[in-house]
Design a protein around this motif. Sequence first.
Motif, PDB file in Angstrom:
ATOM      1  N   HIS A  75       0.837  -1.203   0.000  1.00 21.35           N
ATOM      2  CA  HIS A  75       0.000   0.000   0.000  1.00 21.35           C
ATOM      3  C   HIS A  75       0.874   1.257   0.000  1.00 21.35           C
ATOM      4  N   ALA A  76       1.913   1.260   0.821  1.00 24.27           N
ATOM      5  CA  ALA A  76       2.813   2.420   0.895  1.00 24.27           C
ATOM      6  C   ALA A  76       3.478   2.675  -0.455  1.00 24.27           C
ATOM      7  N   CYS A  77       3.924   1.618  -1.105  1.00 27.43           N
ATOM      8  CA  CYS A  77       4.581   1.767  -2.414  1.00 27.43           C
ATOM      9  C   CYS A  77       3.606   2.316  -3.449  1.00 27.43           C
ATOM     10  N   ALA A  78       2.376   1.842  -3.428  1.00 30.24           N
ATOM     11  CA  ALA A  78       1.365   2.334  -4.367  1.00 30.24           C
ATOM     12  C   ALA A  78       1.072   3.812  -4.126  1.00 30.24           C
ATOM     13  N   ARG A  79       0.987   4.201  -2.858  1.00 29.02           N
ATOM     14  CA  ARG A  79       0.735   5.612  -2.523  1.00 29.02           C
ATOM     15  C   ARG A  79       1.855   6.508  -3.031  1.00 29.02           C
ATOM     16  N   ILE A  80       3.091   6.085  -2.832  1.00 25.13           N
ATOM     17  CA  ILE A  80       4.225   6.903  -3.279  1.00 25.13           C
ATOM     18  C   ILE A  80       4.273   6.944  -4.802  1.00 25.13           C
ATOM     19  N   GLU A  81       4.034   5.819  -5.466  1.00 27.85           N
ATOM     20  CA  GLU A  81       4.005   5.812  -6.934  1.00 27.85           C
ATOM     21  C   GLU A  81       2.975   6.809  -7.455  1.00 27.85           C
ATOM     22  N   ASP A  82       1.813   6.856  -6.833  1.00 29.18           N
ATOM     23  CA  ASP A  82       0.774   7.811  -7.242  1.00 29.18           C
ATOM     24  C   ASP A  82       1.243   9.249  -7.061  1.00 29.18           C
ATOM     25  N   ARG A  83       1.957   9.511  -5.980  1.00 32.93           N
ATOM     26  CA  ARG A  83       2.425  10.876  -5.697  1.00 32.93           C
ATOM     27  C   ARG A  83       3.568  11.301  -6.612  1.00 32.93           C
ATOM     28  N   ARG A  84       4.249  10.352  -7.250  1.00 37.45           N
ATOM     29  CA  ARG A  84       5.382  10.700  -8.107  1.00 37.45           C
ATOM     30  C   ARG A  84       4.955  11.383  -9.392  1.00 37.45           C
ATOM     31  N   ASP A  85       3.657  11.452  -9.658  1.00 38.02           N
ATOM     32  CA  ASP A  85       3.166  12.219 -10.802  1.00 38.02           C
ATOM     33  C   ASP A  85       3.415  13.710 -10.616  1.00 38.02           C
ATOM     34  N   ASN A  88       7.555  18.030  -8.500  1.00 39.47           N
ATOM     35  CA  ASN A  88       8.367  18.434  -7.341  1.00 39.47           C
ATOM     36  C   ASN A  88       8.615  17.265  -6.394  1.00 39.47           C
ATOM     37  N   PHE A  89       7.568  16.500  -6.137  1.00 36.30           N
ATOM     38  CA  PHE A  89       7.712  15.335  -5.269  1.00 36.30           C
ATOM     39  C   PHE A  89       8.659  14.319  -5.901  1.00 36.30           C
ATOM     40  N   ASP A  90       8.509  14.098  -7.205  1.00 34.68           N
ATOM     41  CA  ASP A  90       9.368  13.144  -7.905  1.00 34.68           C
ATOM     42  C   ASP A  90      10.835  13.560  -7.811  1.00 34.68           C
ATOM     43  N   ARG A  91      11.118  14.856  -7.984  1.00 35.92           N
ATOM     44  CA  ARG A  91      12.510  15.337  -7.862  1.00 35.92           C
ATOM     45  C   ARG A  91      13.063  15.080  -6.463  1.00 35.92           C
ATOM     46  N   LEU A  96      16.581  11.814  -2.902  1.00 32.98           N
ATOM     47  CA  LEU A  96      16.755  10.897  -1.769  1.00 32.98           C
ATOM     48  C   LEU A  96      17.336   9.563  -2.233  1.00 32.98           C
ATOM     49  N   GLU A  97      16.850   9.043  -3.355  1.00 25.46           N
ATOM     50  CA  GLU A  97      17.372   7.782  -3.891  1.00 25.46           C
ATOM     51  C   GLU A  97      18.865   7.901  -4.186  1.00 25.46           C
ATOM     52  N   GLN A  98      19.263   9.008  -4.805  1.00 26.53           N
ATOM     53  CA  GLN A  98      20.672   9.196  -5.144  1.00 26.53           C
ATOM     54  C   GLN A  98      21.530   9.331  -3.891  1.00 26.53           C
ATOM     55  N   ALA A  99      21.054  10.096  -2.931  1.00 24.97           N
ATOM     56  CA  ALA A  99      21.808  10.280  -1.688  1.00 24.97           C
ATOM     57  C   ALA A  99      21.939   8.966  -0.922  1.00 24.97           C
ATOM     58  N   LEU A 100      20.864   8.209  -0.862  1.00 17.22           N
ATOM     59  CA  LEU A 100      20.906   6.923  -0.170  1.00 17.22           C
ATOM     60  C   LEU A 100      21.808   5.932  -0.895  1.00 17.22           C
ATOM     61  N   GLY A 101      21.782   5.944  -2.215  1.00 17.10           N
ATOM     62  CA  GLY A 101      22.666   5.068  -2.985  1.00 17.10           C
ATOM     63  C   GLY A 101      24.129   5.383  -2.722  1.00 17.10           C
ATOM     64  N   ALA A 102      24.458   6.671  -2.673  1.00 17.95           N
ATOM     65  CA  ALA A 102      25.837   7.080  -2.386  1.00 17.95           C
ATOM     66  C   ALA A 102      26.242   6.657  -0.974  1.00 17.95           C
ATOM     67  N   GLN A 103      25.335   6.834  -0.028  1.00 14.67           N
ATOM     68  CA  GLN A 103      25.618   6.441   1.364  1.00 14.67           C
ATOM     69  C   GLN A 103      25.839   4.940   1.468  1.00 14.67           C
ATOM     70  N   LYS A 104      25.010   4.159   0.780  1.00 16.75           N
ATOM     71  CA  LYS A 104      25.151   2.702   0.821  1.00 16.75           C
ATOM     72  C   LYS A 104      26.490   2.282   0.217  1.00 16.75           C
TER      73      LYS A 104
END
Length: 123
Positions: A75-85, A88-91, A96-104
């Motif tokens: 459900h959480a993943c579906a909610r976020i996918e809907d919000r990525r339209d 600004n939210f998508d950016r 966050l994805e890029q920063a987390l990838g670098a941290q990992k």
Amino acid sequence: MRPRRNAAIRTSPLCVAAVAAACGVAPRELGARSRGRAPVADARHLALYLDHVAFGASLSACGRALSRDRASVRHACARIEDRRDDANFDRAVVALEQALGAQKRLLEALAFSFISHPTGEES
């Protein structure tokens, strides 16, 4: 105790810390059993989404990390996918994805250096 050679970096704590800081909520609130206020629930959804989609953690593993079941993670993943339209939210999610990838990657490099050259052990 020597770490396992192929020990994986757990990504859930990274996601929780990053999302809590970005959304202005306390990390402990994201793992609370109760739903919490809407901003907390939204932040939890984002943390679950990042852990599952960006890092490939299983639905069950994501759920265990934040005291939720697999259906809640879905459900959480579906909610976020809907919000990525929203552009600004998508950016923000991409950042966050890029920063987390670098941290990992940094943590994996550090873990490898400790595995390759353990400290405090006699030869």
